[in-house]
Scaffold this motif. Structure first.
Motif, PDB file in Angstrom:
ATOM      1  N   PRO A 137       0.811  -1.220   0.000  1.00 47.20           N
ATOM      2  CA  PRO A 137       0.000   0.000   0.000  1.00 47.20           C
ATOM      3  C   PRO A 137       0.845   1.271   0.000  1.00 47.20           C
ATOM      4  O   PRO A 137       0.845   2.032   0.966  1.00 47.20           O
ATOM      5  CB  PRO A 137      -0.829  -0.135   1.285  1.00 47.20           C
ATOM      6  CG  PRO A 137       0.018  -0.965   2.176  1.00 47.20           C
ATOM      7  CD  PRO A 137       0.834  -1.877   1.312  1.00 47.20           C
ATOM      8  N   ASN A 138       1.596   1.465  -1.055  1.00 50.37           N
ATOM      9  CA  ASN A 138       2.358   2.713  -1.202  1.00 50.37           C
ATOM     10  C   ASN A 138       2.219   3.184  -2.651  1.00 50.37           C
ATOM     11  O   ASN A 138       1.545   2.526  -3.455  1.00 50.37           O
ATOM     12  CB  ASN A 138       3.827   2.522  -0.793  1.00 50.37           C
ATOM     13  CG  ASN A 138       4.466   1.347  -1.496  1.00 50.37           C
ATOM     14  OD1 ASN A 138       4.157   1.063  -2.652  1.00 50.37           O
ATOM     15  ND2 ASN A 138       5.352   0.658  -0.816  1.00 50.37           N
ATOM     16  N   VAL A 139       2.819   4.307  -2.975  1.00 48.90           N
ATOM     17  CA  VAL A 139       2.613   4.907  -4.295  1.00 48.90           C
ATOM     18  C   VAL A 139       3.012   3.939  -5.411  1.00 48.90           C
ATOM     19  O   VAL A 139       2.282   3.745  -6.383  1.00 48.90           O
ATOM     20  CB  VAL A 139       3.403   6.229  -4.402  1.00 48.90           C
ATOM     21  CG1 VAL A 139       3.460   6.717  -5.830  1.00 48.90           C
ATOM     22  CG2 VAL A 139       2.753   7.301  -3.545  1.00 48.90           C
ATOM     23  N   ARG A 176      -7.872  -0.980   3.143  1.00 49.54           N
ATOM     24  CA  ARG A 176      -6.861  -0.251   3.908  1.00 49.54           C
ATOM     25  C   ARG A 176      -7.531   0.812   4.771  1.00 49.54           C
ATOM     26  O   ARG A 176      -8.657   1.209   4.517  1.00 49.54           O
ATOM     27  CB  ARG A 176      -5.815   0.367   3.006  1.00 49.54           C
ATOM     28  CG  ARG A 176      -6.351   1.398   2.050  1.00 49.54           C
ATOM     29  CD  ARG A 176      -5.246   1.949   1.192  1.00 49.54           C
ATOM     30  NE  ARG A 176      -4.683   0.918   0.319  1.00 49.54           N
ATOM     31  CZ  ARG A 176      -3.839   1.181  -0.681  1.00 49.54           C
ATOM     32  NH1 ARG A 176      -3.449   2.406  -0.906  1.00 49.54           N
ATOM     33  NH2 ARG A 176      -3.391   0.229  -1.442  1.00 49.54           N
ATOM     34  N   LEU A 212      -6.066   9.829  17.432  1.00 52.51           N
ATOM     35  CA  LEU A 212      -4.611   9.810  17.268  1.00 52.51           C
ATOM     36  C   LEU A 212      -4.207   9.272  15.890  1.00 52.51           C
ATOM     37  O   LEU A 212      -3.026   9.195  15.567  1.00 52.51           O
ATOM     38  CB  LEU A 212      -3.958   8.948  18.352  1.00 52.51           C
ATOM     39  CG  LEU A 212      -4.184   9.408  19.793  1.00 52.51           C
ATOM     40  CD1 LEU A 212      -3.513   8.458  20.759  1.00 52.51           C
ATOM     41  CD2 LEU A 212      -3.654  10.825  19.991  1.00 52.51           C
ATOM     42  N   ASN A 253      -3.573   9.158  11.955  1.00 55.46           N
ATOM     43  CA  ASN A 253      -3.176  10.136  10.943  1.00 55.46           C
ATOM     44  C   ASN A 253      -4.354  10.464  10.042  1.00 55.46           C
ATOM     45  O   ASN A 253      -5.095   9.575   9.612  1.00 55.46           O
ATOM     46  CB  ASN A 253      -2.018   9.545  10.134  1.00 55.46           C
ATOM     47  CG  ASN A 253      -1.480  10.523   9.130  1.00 55.46           C
ATOM     48  OD1 ASN A 253      -2.094  10.738   8.105  1.00 55.46           O
ATOM     49  ND2 ASN A 253      -0.359  11.119   9.444  1.00 55.46           N
ATOM     50  N   LYS A 254      -4.512  11.768   9.720  1.00 57.07           N
ATOM     51  CA  LYS A 254      -5.709  12.203   8.966  1.00 57.07           C
ATOM     52  C   LYS A 254      -5.777  11.570   7.583  1.00 57.07           C
ATOM     53  O   LYS A 254      -6.858  11.293   7.067  1.00 57.07           O
ATOM     54  CB  LYS A 254      -5.734  13.726   8.860  1.00 57.07           C
ATOM     55  CG  LYS A 254      -4.554  14.309   8.134  1.00 57.07           C
ATOM     56  CD  LYS A 254      -4.587  15.816   8.092  1.00 57.07           C
ATOM     57  CE  LYS A 254      -3.362  16.296   7.317  1.00 57.07           C
ATOM     58  NZ  LYS A 254      -3.214  17.701   7.214  1.00 57.07           N
ATOM     59  N   GLU A 255      -4.609  11.297   6.978  1.00 61.29           N
ATOM     60  CA  GLU A 255      -4.608  10.696   5.639  1.00 61.29           C
ATOM     61  C   GLU A 255      -5.097   9.249   5.707  1.00 61.29           C
ATOM     62  O   GLU A 255      -5.809   8.778   4.821  1.00 61.29           O
ATOM     63  CB  GLU A 255      -3.200  10.746   5.030  1.00 61.29           C
ATOM     64  CG  GLU A 255      -2.730  12.132   4.674  1.00 61.29           C
ATOM     65  CD  GLU A 255      -3.364  12.656   3.388  1.00 61.29           C
ATOM     66  OE1 GLU A 255      -3.524  11.855   2.454  1.00 61.29           O
ATOM     67  OE2 GLU A 255      -3.702  13.839   3.326  1.00 61.29           O
ATOM     68  N   ILE A 256      -4.687   8.547   6.762  1.00 58.90           N
ATOM     69  CA  ILE A 256      -5.110   7.151   6.917  1.00 58.90           C
ATOM     70  C   ILE A 256      -6.606   7.109   7.238  1.00 58.90           C
ATOM     71  O   ILE A 256      -7.349   6.261   6.746  1.00 58.90           O
ATOM     72  CB  ILE A 256      -4.264   6.458   8.007  1.00 58.90           C
ATOM     73  CG1 ILE A 256      -2.813   6.354   7.496  1.00 58.90           C
ATOM     74  CG2 ILE A 256      -4.803   5.084   8.344  1.00 58.90           C
ATOM     75  CD1 ILE A 256      -1.802   5.994   8.543  1.00 58.90           C
ATOM     76  N   ALA A 311      -8.738   9.312   6.232  1.00 55.39           N
ATOM     77  CA  ALA A 311      -9.433   9.621   4.978  1.00 55.39           C
ATOM     78  C   ALA A 311      -9.592   8.362   4.125  1.00 55.39           C
ATOM     79  O   ALA A 311     -10.626   8.147   3.490  1.00 55.39           O
ATOM     80  CB  ALA A 311      -8.664  10.692   4.208  1.00 55.39           C
ATOM     81  N   ASP A 312      -8.561   7.507   4.134  1.00 59.62           N
ATOM     82  CA  ASP A 312      -8.638   6.227   3.413  1.00 59.62           C
ATOM     83  C   ASP A 312      -9.779   5.376   3.970  1.00 59.62           C
ATOM     84  O   ASP A 312     -10.560   4.786   3.236  1.00 59.62           O
ATOM     85  CB  ASP A 312      -7.340   5.434   3.590  1.00 59.62           C
ATOM     86  CG  ASP A 312      -6.317   5.773   2.527  1.00 59.62           C
ATOM     87  OD1 ASP A 312      -6.695   6.417   1.537  1.00 59.62           O
ATOM     88  OD2 ASP A 312      -5.146   5.395   2.695  1.00 59.62           O
TER      89      ASP A 312
END
Lengths: 199, 256
Positions: A146-148, A173, A183, A185-188, A190-191
């Protein structure tokens, strides 16, 4: 002139070529091998020899195998019409250890990493497309990292499989079990929101 | 050994050991730097998911002297590049941006304006949408704007307003509505000077004007006049020019 015997120096030199093993660690391992019974040390040597002489890639899924096909491809009890696509054999082992998947696999032997000059032609994508075209495949699960670069590889493969009458899915994910929302992460987060599913 | 805080774009992540990796960052305040991220590959790493190519993150690192790797102690993800799961062209264009940052800049040579330009380009590439042709045009515009402005910030902008050798007026360089662009000279050349440059590319006037405009702030993806420019010709010239400057063809070009 070194005070160690030539054989010991050669063993230390060879051990220090292994990933994560520096000169000091190599010396420690060499002294350990000198201390243990001869049979134990030779069993290790035989294991290394066997793995290099006998292990190859499965002709169908590119997992590690000792015959033409790997144990997973030879297992008739597994779901034959679902293929899980992974980057490396070690990813396959991780999924097997999870115990949650009983289908077939396809190992890409890498990922598309243009910045490293690694394009799709260096992977086993053509063989995967051939497998799907041969029919009897209902679903392909993208289990790239799960990366770019993993996402890019999965997208490239799903584009190649478009129009082949197969369901293409990918691993879920988002937030991990036991974590705390505030606690996370906002990006996670959002996923997790974008990939929510019916309760 | 002081702890430094800054914003950074992740250019490259390389496995170093079972649990650690070496990251190359383009930072706002320190320029490009490479740092060791100990434990970054552990499941509960202090860097969470921040250390992924194209991510923008807030980092803390311990600056080491000499050639040693700096030590990354914290990385908090600010923005992740998501288009990689949607369209490959945006992804490869963003890869091109980070490759250019990596190749065109030196270690610890800060360019805060270039950092802001790179972040805004990556954000726009990430959110670019449209049908295939539309998207291709949008990405071409974004890439060209980035390339021209980056070259300008690094003092490598091509000369587009007069002969770069003898300073002759633009009108004197025009021949049948085209101009000669000398790769070795780094700009347009008049009829007399172009004889001395062995690497000449013929460029249309509209492409020339477009390249000059790309250095300004009005070169927008929604501007109809910009979308009608000969973008293929402009991109071709810029890719040749950058390859010439670097002395090597950027790896990503074959994917774009």
């Amino acid at each position: 002139m070194t005070q160690l015997s030539e054989s010991v120096v050669r063993l230390i030199d060879q051990l220090s070529t292994l990933p994560g093993i520096g000169r000091k660690s190599a010396e420690r391992l060499a002294y350990h091998l000198l201390r243990i019974p001869q049979d134990d040390a030779l069993a290790l040597a035989d294991a290394i020899r066997d793995v290099k002489l006998n292990v190859r890639y499965c002709a169908r899924c590119f997992n590690l195998a000792e015959q033409e096909l790997c144990n997973i491809c030879l297992d008739p009890s597994r779901t034959q019409d679902v293929i899980c696509v992974v980057e490396q054999p070690r990813d396959l082992m991780a999924l097997e250890q999870s115990g949650g998947y009983r289908g077939m696999y396809h190992v890409l032997l890498g990922k598309i990493a243009p910045l490293e000059g690694q394009g799709p032609e260096t992977l086993t994508i053509d063989k995967l497309v051939q497998r799907v075209k041969q029919g009897n495949v209902r679903e392909v699960i993208m289990a790239t990292n799960p990366n770019v670069e993993g996402d890019g590889t999965a997208l490239y493969i799903s584009n190649m499989l478009q129009g082949l009458n197969v369901i293409i899915s990918k691993l879920a994910r988002g937030i991990t079990q036991g974590s705390i929302l505030e606690l996370t992460n906002k990006e996670i987060l959002a996923d997790a929101i974008s990939e929510r599913r019916p309760f | 050994m002081a702890a430094e805080k800054t914003l950074a774009i992740v250019l490259r992540v390389t496995e170093f050991s079972e649990t650690s990796c070496v990251v190359t960052l383009f930072t706002q305040d320190f320029g490009k730097l490479s740092a060791l991220a100990k434990g970054a590959r552990r499941p509960k790493s202090p860097f969470e998911a921040a250390l992924d190519v194209l991510s923008v993150c807030r980092v803390v690192f311990l600056q080491k002297s000499g050639d040693s790797l700096h030590l990354l102690t914290e990385a908090k993800l600010e923005r992740r590049f998501r288009a990689g799961a949607r369209n490959l062209e945006s992804l490869y264009a963003a890869y091109y941006v980070v490759e250019l940052l990596g190749r065109m800049t030196d270690h610890l040579d800060p360019h805060p304006e270039l950092f802001r330009l790179a972040v805004s380009t990556i954000v726009e590439l990430d959110s670019a949408i449209g049908e295939k042709h539309e998207l291709h045009t949008t990405i071409s515009i974004l890439l060209m704007r980035f390339q021209m402005q980056m070259l300008s910030m690094l003092g490598q902008a091509p000369g587009l307003h007069a002969c770069v050798e003898c300073n002759a007026n633009l009108e004197e360089t025009i021949d049948k509505k085209r101009v000669a662009f000398g790769l070795n000279s780094g700009g347009i050349l008049c009829a007399k000077c172009k004889r001395n440059d062995r690497r000449i590319i013929s460029l249309s006037l509209s492409a020339l004007q477009g390249l000059a405009d790309a250095m300004g702030t009005n070169f927008g993806i929604n501007d109809a006049a910009v979308r009608k420019l000969p973008l293929g010709e402009m991109r071709g010239l810029l890719d040749w020019y950058i390859t010439h400057l670097l002395g090597i063809k950027p790896t990503i070009l074959k994917f774009l």
